[in-house]
Design an enzyme around this catalytic site. Sequence first.
Site, short mmCIF file in Angstrom:
data_model
loop_
_atom_site.label_atom_id
_atom_site.label_comp_id
_atom_site.label_asym_id
_atom_site.label_seq_id
_atom_site.Cartn_x
_atom_site.Cartn_y
_atom_site.Cartn_z
CB SER A 1 -9.06 0.43 -0.45
OG SER A 1 -8.28 0.56 -1.60
CG HIS B 1 -5.28 3.81 0.69
ND1 HIS B 1 -4.86 2.50 0.55
CD2 HIS B 1 -6.49 3.89 0.10
CE1 HIS B 1 -5.82 1.83 -0.10
NE2 HIS B 1 -6.81 2.65 -0.39
CG ASP C 1 -2.26 0.61 1.00
OD1 ASP C 1 -2.28 1.82 0.74
OD2 ASP C 1 -3.30 -0.07 1.05
#
Lengths: 653, 82
Positions: free
Chosen positions: A435, A105, A32
């Site tokens: 996600s 994220h 990520d």
Amino acid sequence: TTRTPEFLRLDKNAALFPASSAAGAVVIGVLDTGVWPESKSFADTGLGPVPSTWKGECESGTNFSSKLCNGKLIGARYFANGYEAALGPIDESKESKSPRDDDGHGTHTASTVGGSAVEKASMLGYAEGTARGMASFARIAAYKVCWLGGCFSSDILAAIDKAVEDNVNVLSMSLGGGMSDYNRDSVAIGAFAAMEKGILISCSAGNAGPSAFSLSNVAPWITTVGAGTLDRDFPAYVSLGNGQNYSGVSLFRGAPLPGSLLPFVHAANASNSSSGNLCMMGTLIPEKVKGKIVLCDRGVNPRVQKGENVKAAGGLGMVLANTAANGEELVADAHLLPASTVGQKSGDAIKKYLFSDPNPTVTIFFEGTKLGIQPSPVVAAFSSRGPNSITPGILKPDLIAPGVNVLAGWSGGVGPTGLADDTRRVEFNIISGTSMSCPHVSGLAALLKAAHPDWSPAAIRSALMTTAYSTYPNGQNLQDLATGKPSTPFDYGAGHVDPVAALDPGLVYDLTVNDYLDFLCALNYTPSEISSVARRSFTCDAKKKYSVTDLNYPSFAVSFDAVGGSNVIKHTRTLTNVGAPGTYKVSLSSDNPAVKISVEPATLSFTQTNEKKPFVVTFTAVSTMPSNTNVFGHLEWSDGKHVVGSPIGVSWT
Amino acid sequence: DETKKTTYIVHMAKSEMPEEFEHPSHWYDSSLKSVSDSSEMLYAYNNAIHGFSAQLTADEAKSLKNQPGILAVLPELKYELH
């Protein structure tokens, strides 16, 4: 996350799951944007020594010291060679050339997958509770592959390469590309190598819903995860001057609007652009917006950026209206100004008022966090949908998990909106996407791995899929937020994950590397294409008949030719007993008599653990249907205690 | 622009590695050098694939594809977060 442990019944069934010592032996790799190691989600209190099998490292770099890793965050690496080759040297004043997460994220997904418990977590007071990852005692290794300019396949392959060498047990990848054949898709290729080492790979299905054929990461050795809602909402009511109220959602926290009604304007009537309704940057006319609440349509530019643009033009607030693309899906955002997102129906009604009243007025009331919202889960409108465009014979997505308004850890380097002008800093953020659903499944897979260390990745996926649910307690199919109507296996796969049931699935559909090689032969891959995917010389046996319908997958996708061809298709499967001895009987259901489904044999008796029993499912098209017709059904084996369910999707192409 | 280099991922058949090379990375390096004096390897992969990634011109990529032991020379793809 503060709600999903309850929503998934993890908390009330904690005793059923492996003790921290077993769970602590499982390492989850997350590819990520890196990690914010100072997050409380990565505290290692109560965790024992790092597993002796672990060979990973904590790499130093910009704003990141190797000493930042601990017994929870046991690995952190970064991969930027491909990124720098494509876009030039990293500007270290803008992003850290290290595992440091400047985006948020990666910290969100890593803490969702395996974050430690953090009491009184919230995002600006919203969704308060004890936040924890799904496998809260598992170890986390962060592999930073995504940068400001994107995630490059050479870096992704390098990260998978290292993660395999480091000895992770589960790989979580909340990223995707276009729709390439498996031998051209680095994620699929890297995942094959990982699978071969016993690593379960869970990937996000994509956010290109509700369009059909919009899935990514569809290789059968990957677990493909779509997104659903929780039973939690963040209501923010839009109250119009005509006395009508409409419910929306918001995560705004700040100075409230004045108590009185405020002037209200549609962005299209306060813009210098033909697409002024979208509130794009620089399109709003300050003289027409100042002191007013502005209605903007969702789409094209980021939702929070619309609010930023309204604020910059002097607007006091925003009503963000969904369009047909999003239907009634309410995704909450931590807007920079008072704002509420409303569904398409409410948006249409509000616009009608805006256009009919010469002096429209409005205000917004923020109600905080509400739990127990029903129905839930509902398939998120954005969640990518089948059919599978690469291999129609494999039903994807595999299953859905919570992916809407999920609270988890966040980077200290960026505000909750991710906007450059957002100077707020939060320890946790609430965001949405596949996600977010992917790491839920990765973490739950880690729990199953700890409970059943000898299970293959396919067996773990099978357990998660065959125990997933696709109906509410009243028997109705899970709803689709895009339409408000019942959804189908092309939306939710096997259904919504149920980790408690997955612990004891009774039977599993297992798969080995050889099965996947046979699958590639069935796709008529050449020896060099197979070698690209599987890193070996392998020639398909010219005398052997290969078929995708023989892949021992826990779901059934059947394609009939709408303009002729056979009207009978047979699928072969083998079930492995992973429970007590028992006799399982099959039951079938279908939503359309156009397909007759039969199973032979209809009863399977298992006398010992790991015993295998084959069966054949025959699908007969009773009548020819037009192209693009879909019929759905369900196949279930049960011994009275366990239910081993499989979705069926039949298409005419 | 014929001189413009972009990243390619080069898949190689390990079973076809000539005996003169002790380690696959030496073979990868030799294969790369056979088509380009200036290109440097971005990564040599050991587990995810057998092969490497490097920046090449279109002509270099085409030439590499015809070398023995090369399975595929694929242009880099960009992925995005979901």
